[in-house]
Design a protein around this motif. Structure first.
Motif, short mmCIF file in Angstrom:
data_model
loop_
_atom_site.label_atom_id
_atom_site.label_comp_id
_atom_site.label_asym_id
_atom_site.label_seq_id
_atom_site.Cartn_x
_atom_site.Cartn_y
_atom_site.Cartn_z
N ALA A 1 9.05 -10.75 0.84
CA ALA A 1 7.67 -10.83 0.37
C ALA A 1 6.74 -11.05 1.55
O ALA A 1 7.02 -11.86 2.44
CB ALA A 1 7.52 -11.95 -0.65
N GLY A 2 5.61 -10.33 1.57
CA GLY A 2 4.63 -10.48 2.63
C GLY A 2 5.00 -9.83 3.94
O GLY A 2 4.29 -10.02 4.94
N ALA A 3 6.09 -9.06 3.98
CA ALA A 3 6.52 -8.43 5.23
C ALA A 3 5.42 -7.56 5.81
O ALA A 3 4.81 -6.75 5.11
CB ALA A 3 7.77 -7.60 5.00
N ILE B 1 8.43 -4.29 8.92
CA ILE B 1 9.11 -3.29 8.11
C ILE B 1 9.66 -2.18 9.00
O ILE B 1 10.84 -1.79 8.89
CB ILE B 1 8.16 -2.71 7.05
N LEU B 2 8.83 -1.68 9.91
CA LEU B 2 9.31 -0.64 10.82
C LEU B 2 10.45 -1.16 11.69
O LEU B 2 11.45 -0.46 11.91
CB LEU B 2 8.17 -0.14 11.71
N GLY C 1 4.25 1.33 -3.51
CA GLY C 1 3.29 0.24 -3.48
C GLY C 1 3.58 -0.84 -2.45
O GLY C 1 3.05 -1.95 -2.54
N ILE C 2 4.39 -0.51 -1.45
CA ILE C 2 4.74 -1.50 -0.43
C ILE C 2 3.68 -1.55 0.66
O ILE C 2 3.40 -2.61 1.23
CB ILE C 2 6.14 -1.19 0.13
N ILE C 3 3.08 -0.40 0.97
CA ILE C 3 1.95 -0.35 1.90
C ILE C 3 0.78 0.34 1.21
O ILE C 3 0.97 1.06 0.22
CB ILE C 3 2.32 0.40 3.21
N GLU D 1 0.35 -10.11 7.25
CA GLU D 1 1.17 -10.03 6.04
C GLU D 1 0.68 -8.93 5.12
O GLU D 1 -0.53 -8.67 5.02
CB GLU D 1 1.15 -11.37 5.29
N SER D 2 1.64 -8.29 4.44
CA SER D 2 1.30 -7.26 3.47
C SER D 2 1.05 -7.90 2.11
O SER D 2 1.17 -9.11 1.93
CB SER D 2 2.44 -6.25 3.36
N SER D 3 0.70 -7.06 1.15
CA SER D 3 0.46 -7.55 -0.21
C SER D 3 1.74 -7.54 -1.05
O SER D 3 1.69 -7.74 -2.26
CB SER D 3 -0.60 -6.68 -0.89
#
Length: 322
Positions: A87-89, A94-95, A57-59, A29-31
């Motif tokens: 959220a948390g993707a 995402i790709l 700010g997504i990655i 999960e991402s932030s």
């Protein structure tokens, strides 16, 4: 030898750990704390998109995203459009969305009978569209609901609306009933725009089209009130009763003072009004007047019509409108 074995084991653990860290940075999960929309501009490379993801700010790192995408990601090309990132993707998800997911579609509706000045105002009022457009040519837009993407140019959306009208007319015109009152597509749209404005009841469209077709064929004045209003407001509501001076006005639209069709459409007619003109009711009616229900009473003779008008006036007096 035992020491060498420990070294090999330690190295293997380090490799496994690094591999786990590398994979976790891709599949974990991402932030991203909340659902977020993200736009992939037309023609963007994955490098440009990664940089944009970092800037928003997504990655955390565009370089790390690109490296993992090269090794662990799919090879499909990314597509342009607006995407809803949950959220948390994870970077992997995402790709995958950019490559194979659905873009967010937004919609704008053009009701039947909306004149071009109001179509222009509706498109210009849509904040998610960009660019300037002129007021479209009257009768060039097919009323319908159209999808668009955030940031899309208004010119492109308008072009789809006008292409839809051209395509519909190209399909409908060859299916017209023999002997109709018009002999070309433009006149069909003009007459359909009058039908569109003259009745709000779908069940009456073919009857109204038949009546006006009879008037065209017999050389009678059409005497359609909306054609009087159009030069004054360009299709917007008049907001009052028509004045006698306006009924007598000489211009290219007023069918009280000119024979035949006005020089152009007075609104953007819908499919059903166009279809009604291309296949009108077989009727001998030449007159109509409101009946108080949103529809009309039709008459073949002036005597019958005058009686219907007297009934309409009496109803209006009972309602306190006169």
């Amino acid at each position: 030898m035992r020491a060498f074995g420990w070294l090999l084991a330690a190295a293997a653990l380090m490799v496994l750990g690094a591999g786990g860290w590398f994979a976790a940075g891709w599949y974990g999960e991402s932030s991203l704390e909340q659902d977020t929309s993200f736009i992939v501009p037309q023609g963007s490379s994955l490098t440009a998109v990664a940089q944009k993801l970092e800037e928003e700010g997504i990655i955390g790192s565009a370089e790390a995203f690109l490296l993992r995408a090269k090794i662990l990601g799919g090879g499909d090309a990314i597509q342009a459009g607006e995407f809803a990132l949950p959220a948390g993707a994870s970077p992997a998800s995402i790709l995958s969305m950019f490559q194979n997911g659905e873009t967010i579609n937004r919609f704008i509706t053009i009701p039947e009978g909306m004149p071009s000045i109001l179509v222009y105002e509706r498109l210009m009022a849509e904040d998610l569209l960009t660019g300037e457009i002129p007021v479209p040519e009257e009768g060039s837009i097919l009323p319908d609901t159209y999808s668009f993407e955030r940031g899309e140019n208004r010119t492109a959306v308008l072009a789809r609306m006008q292409a839809a009208m051209r395509n519909y007319l190209a399909e409908a015109w060859p299916k017209r009933k023999p002997g109709i009152a018009v002999d070309n597509i433009r006149d069909a749209v003009i007459l359909a725009s009058i039908v569109e404005k003259e009745t709000g009841k779908p069940s009456e469209r073919r009857m109204v089209a038949g009546l006006y077709s009879n008037r065209v064929k017999t050389g009678m004045l059409l005497q359609a009130d909306p054609t009087v209003i159009y030069p004054i407001t360009k299709g917007k509501p008049l907001g009052r009763r028509i004045r006698q001076s306006e009924l007598r006005a000489i211009n290219d639209y007023n069918t009280y003072s000119m024979l035949g069709l006005p020089k152009g459409p007075i609104t953007n007619p819908g499919r059903e009004s166009i279809a009604a003109v291309l296949d009108p009711d077989s009727t001998s009616a030449l007159y109509m007047v409101a009946d108080g229900t949103g529809g009309h009473k039709f008459a073949d003779t002036l005597e019958e019509h005058n009686a219907n008008v007297a009934e309409w006036y009496e109803l209006r007096r009972q309602r306190g409108e006169m």
